[in-house]
Structures are given as structure tokens and as C-alpha cells.
Design a protein around this motif. Structure first.
Motif, PDB file in Angstrom:
ATOM      1  N   ARG A 171      -1.026   4.236   3.947  1.00 44.27           N
ATOM      2  CA  ARG A 171      -1.642   3.208   3.308  1.00 44.27           C
ATOM      3  C   ARG A 171      -1.834   3.304   1.750  1.00 44.27           C
ATOM      4  O   ARG A 171      -1.847   2.155   1.363  1.00 44.27           O
ATOM      5  N   CYS A 175      -0.273   0.703  -0.739  1.00 46.21           N
ATOM      6  CA  CYS A 175      -1.006  -0.056  -2.011  1.00 46.21           C
ATOM      7  C   CYS A 175      -0.511   0.051  -3.202  1.00 46.21           C
ATOM      8  O   CYS A 175      -0.531  -0.887  -4.046  1.00 46.21           O
ATOM      9  N   GLU A 191      -7.982  -2.548  -5.873  1.00 47.07           N
ATOM     10  CA  GLU A 191      -9.063  -2.342  -4.932  1.00 47.07           C
ATOM     11  C   GLU A 191      -9.202  -2.890  -3.764  1.00 47.07           C
ATOM     12  O   GLU A 191      -9.433  -2.466  -2.840  1.00 47.07           O
ATOM     13  N   LYS A 192      -9.043  -4.197  -3.902  1.00 42.65           N
ATOM     14  CA  LYS A 192      -9.265  -5.058  -2.998  1.00 42.65           C
ATOM     15  C   LYS A 192      -8.387  -4.950  -1.490  1.00 42.65           C
ATOM     16  O   LYS A 192      -8.957  -4.728  -0.236  1.00 42.65           O
ATOM     17  N   LEU A 193      -7.062  -4.639  -2.068  1.00 44.00           N
ATOM     18  CA  LEU A 193      -6.105  -4.638  -0.631  1.00 44.00           C
ATOM     19  C   LEU A 193      -6.362  -3.254  -0.237  1.00 44.00           C
ATOM     20  O   LEU A 193      -6.201  -2.871   1.042  1.00 44.00           O
ATOM     21  N   VAL A 195      -9.431  -1.514   0.001  1.00 41.10           N
ATOM     22  CA  VAL A 195     -10.539  -1.911   0.844  1.00 41.10           C
ATOM     23  C   VAL A 195     -10.132  -2.703   2.404  1.00 41.10           C
ATOM     24  O   VAL A 195     -10.814  -2.256   3.397  1.00 41.10           O
ATOM     25  N   ASP A 196      -9.375  -3.586   2.190  1.00 42.96           N
ATOM     26  CA  ASP A 196      -9.041  -4.368   3.218  1.00 42.96           C
ATOM     27  C   ASP A 196      -8.271  -3.457   4.296  1.00 42.96           C
ATOM     28  O   ASP A 196      -8.503  -3.511   5.517  1.00 42.96           O
ATOM     29  N   LEU A 197      -7.490  -2.638   3.964  1.00 41.82           N
ATOM     30  CA  LEU A 197      -6.714  -1.578   4.861  1.00 41.82           C
ATOM     31  C   LEU A 197      -7.572  -0.502   5.387  1.00 41.82           C
ATOM     32  O   LEU A 197      -7.711  -0.177   6.446  1.00 41.82           O
ATOM     33  N   GLY A 199     -11.319  -0.508   5.037  1.00 44.10           N
ATOM     34  CA  GLY A 199     -12.430  -0.864   5.497  1.00 44.10           C
ATOM     35  C   GLY A 199     -13.682   0.040   5.006  1.00 44.10           C
ATOM     36  O   GLY A 199     -13.603   0.477   3.957  1.00 44.10           O
ATOM     37  N   LYS A 200     -14.894   0.399   5.795  1.00 42.49           N
ATOM     38  CA  LYS A 200     -15.825   1.331   5.582  1.00 42.49           C
ATOM     39  C   LYS A 200     -15.253   2.724   4.846  1.00 42.49           C
ATOM     40  O   LYS A 200     -15.886   3.311   4.250  1.00 42.49           O
TER      41      LYS A 200
END
Length: 537
Positions: A171, A175, A191-193, A195-197, A199-200
Motif C-alpha cells: 500500500r 501511494c 495523505e488522502k490516498l 487514508v483511503d487505502l 481507513g482508520k
């Protein structure tokens, strides 16, 4: 002289081993010799395993169905060592679709320093040479040969930590390909990609009372620190050290490099030292035994038993040489316990033992005493004994002729309100029927039951009064008469109606050493059948 704890332990184990010897001879019939041999070979390992520099290898060989596997299993039950007993059916791994090394890793993952036992059953299926003498590539079995040789093998332990970190690495690399950048663990771009991969999971957990997560994601969240420590336990004593090291990394490339190193460390094979173990190699070497492929139930058990007693270690190794390379046979060592085939007396004792087990269960659960007449033993022997196939046909025949009727007997007793303590059931067999006479505690007959039994084998032996059988009888008589005249011996058995599907049978005890004259006489015996037919017909 005062005994040390170690000396006391050795004495205690020796006594337990002797008690096991006595118990085994009560439970197993016809193999007192193999039991003694196995107990003696186990003695050194059981009492002083730390004195070994190589595993103790014991080869149990013989025909099928003579109790090889059952004996080993029972020994370890009696010694309360089932927790260190690892059994493998080699036939399961012979097709190469199942990974033996992986299965070994699973079973010994929790291994400490205690000596353990490996059992490799159906070992003849590990062959490395085919019927044409060509070598077979059996890479699946390579750990076994290392284990037999030195006791040291390298195994890759399946690790959830490696799989988890590998997924995280993939992952992060994805990124990075799409522009992610970081300063240490702090993501500065992309950062967005990320977090999308994830999650929490992308956020460091706050294990305080609020159980909140941090506002910014971490390139290696602390939920993964445990797996890093698991893969590199010598490098990091605890998760605190992992956290400190991760925060010392410069950027995303150094994080990727670290994860790759950690995954590689976690994937390395671990060397296990089983030099203090004991290994049982169990193989059916039928070809070493005369008439082993003849499934005719009219083969004489006593003749086959006597011939089996003549089989030596050399004969076994000669047969193994057709399946394995010389250096592989050398790794098996010289501790061979050769099981003879069963004699008629052994089969009868085995049948009596099985009948007693059934009677004991009925007495314990229902209070009914069952007494079996010798006629029951006789029909089970005639119907169930095929000397080349060992005990398994006997067990199924006991269940068929007796076991399948026990419930019906008890059911009728219950229905007639005769199912009570003190009731005796006298069980006999006659003319294709089970006959059960029920008596009370005073010996008075209170009931009688008769159940037809479909006899499948023994009925084939009955005279058919046909021309073909008359010709067969003359033919077999010819062999028998010439054997007596030229060799001075009467055949062990002469059969004109065989249950094995053949037309007839002559069982003759041939001498092992043969002169020219004896060989010519043998030839005459072989030819005498057709000559008898010519003379009479």
C-alpha cells in the motif's frame, strides 16, 4: 548413596516403560517379540534423551494390518506423551499438492526443548526411485531425510505478521508511485490516498480512556509495531524500541527499505534441533514376504507365518533398495523391527479378544452377560481371515457377524422386559444362523433367538459336485501324491473348492536351501497335476 533427582527420574521412567510393556502384551496378540524390541529401542531415548547427538530412528516394517501404527500410538498413550507425538501419513503428501514442510512448521511451532516423537506412516510411499529404476524428484520429502540424518531441519514458520507487513508495504509503495512523500512517519504529500487505502488503521491509536485516534495519519501506524517486533525479536525487545527506531527514519524511502528488511527477517527459515527426538518410520514392505500378494483366504496362516519369520534385515533393505537411493536407506539406520504375519492361533486369540471387548461393553452398559461358543470364533476365522491382509478384515467380520446383531438382541430383551442384571446370553453359530439362548441368573432358559447370517466367504468352499470341481480335485491330488512320494512331505493344505476364486490350492512347505535333486523333484510336483488328469480322464 543418595539418589539425585535425575537418577530418580530415570528409575521412574524405566518402571513406567516396563509397566507399558506388560500392558501392551495384554492388548496386542501375536507380537510379543516386536513389543520387546520396540520397548528396548525406546528405553535409551525415554530415560536419557539429552544423551543423544542424533535422533533415535526405529523402523517398523512388515505386511499390512499387523499392528505397527497402533502399537506406537498406544505406547505414547501409556507413557502420557501424546502432547509430544507428531504423526504424518506420508501417502497424504506423496502427490506433492500438500506442503509437508509447511505442515511440519505448523505442528512444531510451539516446540520447546522437550524431546518429541515423529511418526512417519506409510513411508514406502516416499519412494525416490520408480519401478524402472529412475529417480523421482520428491522435493516435498527433503526435510524428512535431513531430520533422519542429523535431527536438524530448517522450517519457515507461517507468520501473520509477515503477511500483514507485506500488505502495508504494498500500500505504501502504491501511494509513493502516486506522489506520497513523508518526513519520517509524518506524511507531507498524498495523505488522502493513504487514508483511503488504510481507513482508520492509518491513524495512531490513543489507548487512553477516550480511545481516540490521532488527527494526522502515520506512515507506519502503531497498530503495526507489534508485527514488526514479532518479525525481528532479536532486533527489538519490545514495541517501545520499534517506535523509537521508526521515528528516527528520514523519509518514505527509508521506511520502505526498513519494512522490506523486516519482512525478509520474518520470512527466514528457522533451524530446529531435534537431535534428542525419536523417529518411527512405519512401512509396509509386503514384497519381502512370501505370498504377500496372494489374497486367497484359503492361504494357510501358519505356513505364511513360518515363512515370515525367515525374513531378515537384508531382505527388507533389498526391497527398500527398489524404492530409495542407497544414501537414503543409510539414513534409516539399522534399527529394524520386523513384524511377522499372524499365525492361526494369533488370529483366534485376536477374535476372542474382540468378542470379549464387545461382551464387556454390553455388560457394563446393560448388565447382560454374553458368553460366546467356540463356533462363533470358528465362523469368524473362516469368514474373516485372509492371511496376507492382516487384522482389518477380521475386525469388520466380527462387526458383521456379531456386532450388527447385538442391538437386535438387546432390543428383543427390552421388548420382552428381560433386559435386567443377571441375564446371560449364550451365543453360538450353526448352519448360517446366530443362535442366542437367554438364561436368568439361576441358569433357567427364558428365551431363544435365531438370526440368519449371510455367509459370503465360507459358503464358497462348499462342494459343488460339478465336473469342473472333480477335475480340480484330481489335479490337486496329483500335486499332493507326488509331493509325498518324492519330497517325503504331505502338503499343509489341499483345496478343491477355494474361497479365493481360484479352482484349487496346494500349500507346500518348500525348503529354503535346494539341491539339484530337490529342484527336479519340485518340478515333478508342479507337473503332477496335469499328469493326474491325464491318468484319470
Amino acid at each position: 548413596m543418595e539418589l539425585t533427582p535425575k537418577t530418580n527420574l530415570i528409575i521412574d521412567r524405566r518402571e513406567r516403560l516396563e509397566a507399558a510393556r506388560v500392558q501392551l502384551k495384554k492388548e496386542f496378540v501375536g507380537i510379543d517379540g516386536p513389543i520387546d524390541e520396540v520397548i528396548e529401542l525406546v528405553h535409551s531415548w525415554y530415560t536419557f534423551p539429552e544423551g543423544q547427538i542424533r535422533p533415535t530412528v526405529i523402523n517398523l516394517v512388515g505386511m499390512t494390518g499387523v499392528g505397527k501404527t497402533a502399537l506406537v500410538e498406544r505406547i505414547f498413550q501409556l507413557l502420557d506423551l501424546e502432547n509430544v507425538f507428531y504423526q504424518f501419513d506420508m501417502g497424504y503428501y506423496a502427490n506433492e499438492t500438500e506442503n509437508l514442510k509447511q505442515e511440519l512448521s505448523k505442528k512444531v511451532r510451539s516446540y520447546g526443548d522437550d524431546p518429541i516423537c515423529f511418526v512417519f506412516d506409510e513411508f514406502q510411499l516416499c519412494r525416490s526411485i520408480d519401478d524402472g529404476g529412475e529417480e523421482i524428484d520428491r522435493s516435498n520429502f527433503r526435510p524428512i531425510w535431513d531430520l533422519l540424518d542429523s535431527g536438524r531441519i530448517k522450517l519457515v514458520e507461517p507468520s501473520h505478521g509477515v503477511e500483514t507487513l507485506h500488505l502495508l508495504l504494498l500500500r505504501i509503495e502504491h501511494c509513493i508511485e502516486h506522489g506520497l512523500r513523508s518526513k519520517g512517519l509524518e506524511i507531507t504529500k498524498g495523505e488522502k490516498l493513504f487514508v483511503d487505502l488504510l481507513g482508520k488503521e492509518a491513524f495512531d491509536e490513543d489507548f487512553g480512556d477516550g480511545e481516540e485516534v490521532s488527527e494526522r495519519p502515520s506512515l507506519v501506524p502503531n497498530g503495526y509495531h507489534y508485527y514488526i517486533q514479532q518479525c525481528a525479536p532479536k532486533r527489538f525487545i519490545g514495541e517501545g524500541e520499534v517506535n523509537s527506531y521508526l521515528h528516527s527514519l528520514r523519509d518514505e524511502d527509508s521506511v520502505v527499505e526498513f519494512l522490506r528488511e523486516t519482512i525478509e527477517l520474518g520470512s527466514r527459515p528457522k533451524t530446529y534441533d531435534f537431535s534428542s527426538s525419536i523417529i518411527f518410520v512405519i512401512a509396509n514392505v509386503d514384497e519381502a514376504f512370501h505370498d504377500s500378494k496372494d489374497v486367497d483366504p484359503d492361504m494357510d496362516a501358519d505356513t505364511m507365518h513360518e515363512r515370515s519369520l525367515e525374513v531378515e534385515v537384508y531382505d527388507i533393505k533389498d526391497c527398500l533398495g527398489k524404492r530409495f537411493r542407497s544414501e537414503q536407506i543409510a539414513r534409516l539406520g539399522n534399527n529394524y523391527v520386523i513384524y511377522p504375519s499372524f499365525s492361526s492361533q494369533t488370529y483366534r486369540e485376536l477374535i476372542s479378544l474382540e468378542l470379549k471387548k464387545k461382551a464387556d461393553v454390553v455388560l457394563e452398559k446393560f448388565g447382560v452377560n454374553i458368553s460366546f461358543d467356540p463356533s462363533v470364533n470358528d465362523i469368524i476365522y473362516k469368514e474373516g481371515v485372509s492371511p496376507s491382509q492382516g487384522t482389518r478384515p477380521v475386525f469388520t467380520t466380527v462387526n458383521y457377524i456379531v456386532g450388527s446383531f447385538v442391538g437386535r438382541v438387546l432390543g428383543e430383551l427390552a421388548e420382552k422386559k428381560n433386559l435386567k442384571k443377571g441375564v446371560w446370553a449364550f451365543w453360538s453359530y450353526d448352519n448360517d444362523k446366530n443362535r442366542i439362548e437367554i438364561r436368568d441368573s439361576k441358569g433357567k432358559q427364558i428365551d431363544q433367538m435365531v438370526f440368519p447370517v449371510k455367509i459370503k466367504v465360507d459358503n464358497l468352499r462348499k462342494a459343488k459336485q460339478t465336473d469342473e470341481q472333480a477335475i480340480t480335485a484330481v489335479h490337486e491330488a496329483g500335486h499332493a501324491v507326488v509331493c509325498a512320494a518324492l519330497l517325503g512331505e504331505v502338503p499343509v493344505k489341499v483345496v478343491a473348492a477355494s474361497a479365493g476364486g481360484g479352482e484349487g490350492l496346494n500349500i507346500i512347505k518348500w525348503k529354503k536351501s535346494r539341491s539339484k535333486e530337490y529342484t527336479l523333484s519340485m518340478a515333478a510336483v508342479y507337473l503332477a497335476g496335469i499328469e493326474a488328469e491325464k491318468m484319470v480322464f
